[in-house]
Write a protein that holds these residues in place. Structure first.
Motif, mmCIF file in Angstrom:
data_model
loop_
_atom_site.group_PDB
_atom_site.id
_atom_site.type_symbol
_atom_site.label_atom_id
_atom_site.label_comp_id
_atom_site.label_asym_id
_atom_site.label_seq_id
_atom_site.Cartn_x
_atom_site.Cartn_y
_atom_site.Cartn_z
ATOM 1 N N SER A 1 119.953 67.724 50.996
ATOM 2 C CA SER A 1 118.561 67.370 50.721
ATOM 3 C C SER A 1 118.391 66.852 49.294
ATOM 4 O O SER A 1 117.656 65.882 49.057
ATOM 5 N N LEU A 2 119.059 67.478 48.342
ATOM 6 C CA LEU A 2 118.973 67.013 46.956
ATOM 7 C C LEU A 2 119.674 65.663 46.789
ATOM 8 O O LEU A 2 119.240 64.831 45.987
ATOM 9 N N TYR A 3 120.731 65.441 47.547
ATOM 10 C CA TYR A 3 121.389 64.134 47.519
ATOM 11 C C TYR A 3 120.438 63.055 48.035
ATOM 12 O O TYR A 3 120.346 61.962 47.456
ATOM 13 N N ILE A 4 119.724 63.355 49.109
ATOM 14 C CA ILE A 4 118.749 62.409 49.650
ATOM 15 C C ILE A 4 117.647 62.151 48.623
ATOM 16 O O ILE A 4 117.173 61.015 48.460
ATOM 17 N N ALA A 5 117.226 63.200 47.904
ATOM 18 C CA ALA A 5 116.210 63.025 46.858
ATOM 19 C C ALA A 5 116.708 62.100 45.760
ATOM 20 O O ALA A 5 115.975 61.218 45.278
ATOM 21 N N LEU A 6 117.962 62.273 45.344
ATOM 22 C CA LEU A 6 118.542 61.413 44.313
ATOM 23 C C LEU A 6 118.645 59.966 44.796
ATOM 24 O O LEU A 6 118.336 59.020 44.049
ATOM 25 N N ILE A 7 119.048 59.785 46.040
ATOM 26 C CA ILE A 7 119.149 58.438 46.602
ATOM 27 C C ILE A 7 117.781 57.776 46.652
ATOM 28 O O ILE A 7 117.631 56.578 46.346
ATOM 29 N N ALA A 8 116.748 58.547 47.027
ATOM 30 C CA ALA A 8 115.394 57.990 47.080
ATOM 31 C C ALA A 8 114.943 57.518 45.708
ATOM 32 O O ALA A 8 114.307 56.457 45.576
ATOM 33 N N THR B 1 105.335 58.746 38.625
ATOM 34 C CA THR B 1 104.506 59.509 39.559
ATOM 35 C C THR B 1 104.810 59.127 40.996
ATOM 36 O O THR B 1 105.003 59.996 41.863
ATOM 37 N N ASN B 2 104.867 57.833 41.293
ATOM 38 C CA ASN B 2 105.140 57.394 42.661
ATOM 39 C C ASN B 2 106.546 57.789 43.101
ATOM 40 O O ASN B 2 106.765 58.125 44.270
ATOM 41 N N THR B 3 107.504 57.760 42.168
ATOM 42 C CA THR B 3 108.868 58.168 42.499
ATOM 43 C C THR B 3 108.920 59.636 42.901
ATOM 44 O O THR B 3 109.597 60.014 43.878
ATOM 45 N N MET C 1 104.108 69.658 43.969
ATOM 46 C CA MET C 1 103.413 70.229 42.817
ATOM 47 C C MET C 1 103.851 69.558 41.526
ATOM 48 O O MET C 1 103.025 69.286 40.634
ATOM 49 N N LEU C 2 105.153 69.273 41.417
ATOM 50 C CA LEU C 2 105.663 68.594 40.228
ATOM 51 C C LEU C 2 105.090 67.180 40.129
ATOM 52 O O LEU C 2 104.682 66.740 39.039
ATOM 53 N N ALA C 3 105.051 66.461 41.241
ATOM 54 C CA ALA C 3 104.491 65.109 41.238
ATOM 55 C C ALA C 3 103.014 65.128 40.887
ATOM 56 O O ALA C 3 102.519 64.263 40.149
ATOM 57 N N ASP C 4 102.300 66.113 41.392
ATOM 58 C CA ASP C 4 100.878 66.253 41.068
ATOM 59 C C ASP C 4 100.681 66.484 39.573
ATOM 60 O O ASP C 4 99.784 65.900 38.944
ATOM 61 N N GLY C 5 101.506 67.342 38.990
ATOM 62 C CA GLY C 5 101.406 67.614 37.559
ATOM 63 C C GLY C 5 101.759 66.413 36.705
ATOM 64 O O GLY C 5 101.117 66.146 35.687
ATOM 65 N N ILE C 6 102.781 65.669 37.114
ATOM 66 C CA ILE C 6 103.156 64.457 36.374
ATOM 67 C C ILE C 6 102.051 63.416 36.440
ATOM 68 O O ILE C 6 101.737 62.747 35.449
ATOM 69 N N ARG C 7 101.423 63.278 37.612
ATOM 70 C CA ARG C 7 100.318 62.323 37.741
ATOM 71 C C ARG C 7 99.166 62.688 36.818
ATOM 72 O O ARG C 7 98.612 61.826 36.128
ATOM 73 N N ASP C 8 98.798 63.962 36.777
ATOM 74 C CA ASP C 8 97.704 64.388 35.904
ATOM 75 C C ASP C 8 98.082 64.279 34.435
ATOM 76 O O ASP C 8 97.224 64.019 33.585
ATOM 77 N N ALA C 9 99.361 64.473 34.119
ATOM 78 C CA ALA C 9 99.788 64.375 32.722
ATOM 79 C C ALA C 9 99.733 62.941 32.215
ATOM 80 O O ALA C 9 99.314 62.683 31.081
ATOM 81 N N PHE C 10 100.146 61.993 33.046
ATOM 82 C CA PHE C 10 100.121 60.593 32.639
ATOM 83 C C PHE C 10 98.722 59.991 32.714
ATOM 84 O O PHE C 10 98.418 59.061 31.972
#
Length: 348
Positions: free
Chosen positions: A148-155, A268-270, A332-341
């Protein structure tokens, strides 16, 4: 009037300094800080994003070291040790994870402990239990997490290397170039991803290479649209015109002038694309289109354990919990990054 001024005498106590207690407002100046430091400060204040990041780090660490913690391998089969309930040293004395399980039989519920019934298993421990083939679920769960983490890295790599470049170039040149590139992307996006993956697996062998290739076909389209929209918004700005006037080349303007200004939206989109890629792999593995045995992924583990859910429910719990925590943490991490930027987005 002049005579009055001549007779006017000032005494030392006629005037007194105004203290700070009598000042209604004092202007203060604050030192400016770099943009990314400000982003980091806003991110740290978001407890949900920090918790998500911590869980991602912990899961990644377990995916690295968890496979070799208990002496079992993800592919070893011991038929005599099949269908064993979770047993953890130290916790068994507390009455939890001691290898006992409740079986549903025709005569009712029966509690059994195969470890104690067989003298050869008294010193054997399966922290998450064993499956129907006698394989260690703990080791296979963390091996599946690696997938799953490999797929995340590939994405991430597909988004950043292909989708980003495609969208930036399409939006910058515009006209016929933009029209042709967008029609090509729409044709690809019109084909369901599951159909593409199924056709690829029919032609190619099931495995990580096939799943990676399928993500490369359509996984970049979302990022290209975001990059193109940001390019259309910024390419007519004054700083771009100034660079073009000074003789800057097109690709220098794209990747040196415009790209740093849209980095927040890109990151954020990534981050939001990672859970989608993980879920796609898990879904494909669940329906039998994932990595071939004996290699394990979270989706294939869930698919295999689902067949024994009514008799041995402990088998399906570890991969389901890890997959749920992993996807929730990335969201949750993506949500936080979006609000931070973009803190305005949280206020709106």
């Amino acid at each position: 009037m002049s005579k009055l001024n001549e007779n006017l005498e000032f005494l030392p106590n006629d005037f007194e300094l105004v203290g700070e207690e009598n000042i209604s407002h004092i202007d203060k100046s604050y030192a400016s800080q770099p943009y990314f430091k400000d982003v980091l400060n806003r991110f740290v204040k978001n407890k949900g994003a920090v918790i998500g990041l911590v869980f991602i780090i912990l899961i990644t660490l377990m995916a690295v070291i968890g496979v070799s913690l208990n002496g079992h391998t993800y592919e070893s089969q011991i038929i005599s040790q099949q269908n064993l309930a979770p047993r953890v040293p130290g916790l068994e004395s507390l009455g939890i994870f001691d290898g006992s399980e409740t079986m549903n039989t025709s005569g009712g519920q029966v509690e059994t402990n195969k470890y104690l019934e067989n003298n050869e298993l008294k010193d054997v421990y399966y922290w998450f239990g064993s499956d129907v083939l006698g394989r260690d679920i703990f080791t296979r769960t963390w091996m599946g997490t690696r997938i799953s983490l490999y797929i995340a890295l590939i994405a991430v790599l597909i988004d950043m290397l292909f989708g980003l470049s495609y969208g930036l170039i399409s939006g910058y040149f515009g006209g016929a170039v933009d029209n042709a590139m967008q029609r090509f992307a729409e044709i690809l996006n019109g084909i369901p991803n599951l159909v593409i993956v199924t056709l690829l697996i029919i032609v190619l062998k099931p495995g990580l290479a096939t799943i990676t290739f399928s993500l490369m076909i359509t996984g970049w389209i979302g990022m290209s649209r975001i990059a193109r929209a940001q390019m259309l918004k910024l390419k007519e700005q004054e700083f771009v015109l100034a660079s073009r006037t000074l003789g800057a080349k097109d690709f220098f303007i794209i990747f040196k002038e415009i790209l740093p200004n849209i980095l927040g939206a890109i990151i954020t989109n990534t981050m939001f694309s990672i859970p989608n890629a993980i879920f796609t792999e898990a879904f494909l593995a669940f329906i039998g289109l994932g990595v071939p045995p004996p290699m394990a992924s979270l989706g294939s583990l869930i698919s295999e354990s689902f067949k024994s859910f009514t008799t041995h429910p402990y088998m399906i719990m570890p991969p389901v919990i890890v997959l749920a925590i992993l996807m929730l943490s990335f969201n949750m991490l993506a949500d936080g990054i979006r609000d931070a930027f973009d803190p305005k987005m949280k206020e709106s």
